[in-house]
Design an enzyme around this catalytic site. Sequence first.
Site, PDB file in Angstrom:
ATOM      1  N   ARG A  78       0.830  -1.203   0.000  1.00  0.00           N
ATOM      2  CA  ARG A  78       0.000   0.000   0.000  1.00  0.00           C
ATOM      3  C   ARG A  78       0.867   1.257   0.000  1.00  0.00           C
ATOM      4  NH1 ARG A  78      -4.032   2.409   4.626  1.00  0.00           N
ATOM      5  NH2 ARG A  78      -4.818   4.133   3.348  1.00  0.00           N
ATOM      6  N   ASP A  83       2.745   5.969  -2.887  1.00  0.00           N
ATOM      7  CA  ASP A  83       3.857   6.802  -3.325  1.00  0.00           C
ATOM      8  C   ASP A  83       3.811   7.015  -4.831  1.00  0.00           C
ATOM      9  OD1 ASP A  83       6.305   8.246  -3.094  1.00  0.00           O
ATOM     10  OD2 ASP A  83       7.403   6.464  -3.732  1.00  0.00           O
ATOM     11  N   SER A 263      -4.727 -13.719   8.423  1.00  0.00           N
ATOM     12  CA  SER A 263      -3.593 -13.327   9.253  1.00  0.00           C
ATOM     13  C   SER A 263      -2.278 -13.969   8.798  1.00  0.00           C
ATOM     14  CB  SER A 263      -3.849 -13.707  10.714  1.00  0.00           C
ATOM     15  OG  SER A 263      -4.039 -15.105  10.858  1.00  0.00           O
TER      16      SER A 263
END
Length: 347
Positions: A78, A83, A263
């Site tokens: 992300r 960016d 997870s």
Amino acid sequence: MERSEERKRLHSLPILVIVVVLSLCQLSEAAIGLQTPMKLRRSFYKYYNTCKDAEAYVNHQVQISWKSDKSIVAKLLRLTYSDCFVTGCDASILLNGPKSEKTALENRGLGGFALIDDIKKVLEERCPGVVSCADILQLATRDAVHLSGGPSYIILTGRRDGMTSSASSVNIPSPSMSVNETLAYFNSKGLDVRDMATLLGAHTLGRTHCRNIEDRLYNFKGTKRPDPTMKPELVQSLRKQCPERLRKGQSDPLVYLNPESGSHYSFTESFYRRVNNNQAILGVDQQLLYREDTKDLTDQFAASLQDFKLSIALSMNRMGNINVLTGNQGEIRRTCSITNKDNPLLK
């Protein structure tokens, strides 16, 4: 032949040939450029600079972080997206400031900054003033993706760091944006429909805030009903995690974008199978079914993890070339969160 058609042909090639073609494609992407001339090179720090072990230092720090926090791969993906899709891959997202990019509403919840700072500290001790924060972010993301089960792809390096960062420049698409609007946005960055369908596949791991799916759960397009394309059992499950109204002082909950990865933060093609089964969490992901070309790509990636890996290696490389600074442009920041002129350590 169009470049996208050329890449489709790769999938019928033997794996050894694919590796060779992949390398050549990545080099040609850099030579052709997206929007500005490219001067990036393979193994820039090893052969053209003074920090031959830069990539090994980055990889070592990423492995240390991965062992203690598997979510680092989603955070870095992300961070790289946030960016590159604003002013280009210039590490402007890393700059601090009261009105910097990281303060924009669209960037709320970004993570991974501490790891980038740790890597930069190590590199400054060994090769002061040599390795850019922009390259560190690209390399660290690649290494984290590989640790999660994704491909290890070539990163062309030699980027330099931007010197400005403004929240007002952030215009990242909404998670509820239509597929055609999203494609137009990707096209504006020099990326094509295959890049869009592939890079959305990064949602195979990671989490999102409930605010990003609230409309799909409770008031789709103002109907006060859930998105009719969502399976009822998925709506029921997500409503348990995402209440319609938060209690006073309650933080916005997070839900996994791909519960099958969850997870474990494992890189898998199961994201595309969920899209095909109308089980995508974000609206923008579900809409991959609403165009023939993106539907075809979804089917292809759902059926073949290898195809997905190959495509994301190419698309991550293309994204990493957006508006890069090279040569005498920008600077090599000594601290990633602050420009050199404002760095008290350099005064």
